[in-house]
Motif scaffolding. Structure first.
Motif, PDB file in Angstrom:
ATOM      1  N   ARG A  81       0.842  -1.194   0.000  1.00 38.31           N
ATOM      2  CA  ARG A  81       0.000   0.000   0.000  1.00 38.31           C
ATOM      3  C   ARG A  81       0.881   1.250   0.000  1.00 38.31           C
ATOM      4  N   ALA A  82       0.492   2.229  -0.802  1.00 42.32           N
ATOM      5  CA  ALA A  82       1.227   3.497  -0.840  1.00 42.32           C
ATOM      6  C   ALA A  82       1.069   4.227   0.494  1.00 42.32           C
ATOM      7  N   GLU A  83       1.944   5.169   0.713  1.00 45.04           N
ATOM      8  CA  GLU A  83       1.895   5.958   1.936  1.00 45.04           C
ATOM      9  C   GLU A  83       0.531   6.635   2.059  1.00 45.04           C
ATOM     10  N   GLU A  84       0.124   6.916   3.279  1.00 43.95           N
ATOM     11  CA  GLU A  84      -1.192   7.503   3.549  1.00 43.95           C
ATOM     12  C   GLU A  84      -1.406   8.808   2.787  1.00 43.95           C
ATOM     13  N   GLU A  85      -0.362   9.598   2.625  1.00 39.68           N
ATOM     14  CA  GLU A  85      -0.510  10.876   1.917  1.00 39.68           C
ATOM     15  C   GLU A  85      -0.976  10.696   0.468  1.00 39.68           C
ATOM     16  N   HIS A  86      -0.753   9.515  -0.094  1.00 36.16           N
ATOM     17  CA  HIS A  86      -1.167   9.249  -1.473  1.00 36.16           C
ATOM     18  C   HIS A  86      -2.568   8.649  -1.571  1.00 36.16           C
TER      19      HIS A  86
END
Length: 116
Positions: A81-86
């Protein structure tokens, strides 16, 4: 994006994917560069593989693209999973997302290729 096969078919998901990328560039999408920006359609079953391969063949057959289609079709493996900001960036920062799409040529490209 979260894929729920109860809400949308894999075929429709793949079609939406084609209509949101440039499948002719290697390791980049519009203003973003690097191997993590390569385009790949992942499949989890032999049926999904057939759907993905057929969709790619159909895209090639249209002659819509002047350069070769380089989007990979690969079996799904470990997902990171991509970082939360993405996550849901277009919802969290709609103004910035809209500006990015215009500045990096995404909107113009999609309009030219797909008329959207």
């Amino acid at each position: 994006m979260t894929y729920d096969p109860k809400k949308v078919t894999y075929e429709k998901l793949v079609d939406a994917f084609w209509r949101s990328i440039d499948p002719t560039t290697v390791n980049e999408q519009f203003g973003e560069k690097g191997s993590h920006y390569r385009t790949v359609i992942y499949y989890g079953t032999p049926e999904e593989q057939k759907i993905a391969e057929a969709s790619k063949a159909a895209i090639v057959k249209t002659g819509r693209f002047k350069k070769p289609i380089v989007t990979e079709i690969s079996p799904a493996t470990t997902f990171y999973r991509a970082e939360e900001e993405h996550q849901d960036y277009y919802k969290k920062k709609p103004k910035e997302f809209k500006e990015y799409c215009a500045k990096e040529g995404r909107d113009a490209y999609l309009t030219t290729i797909w008329g959207i």
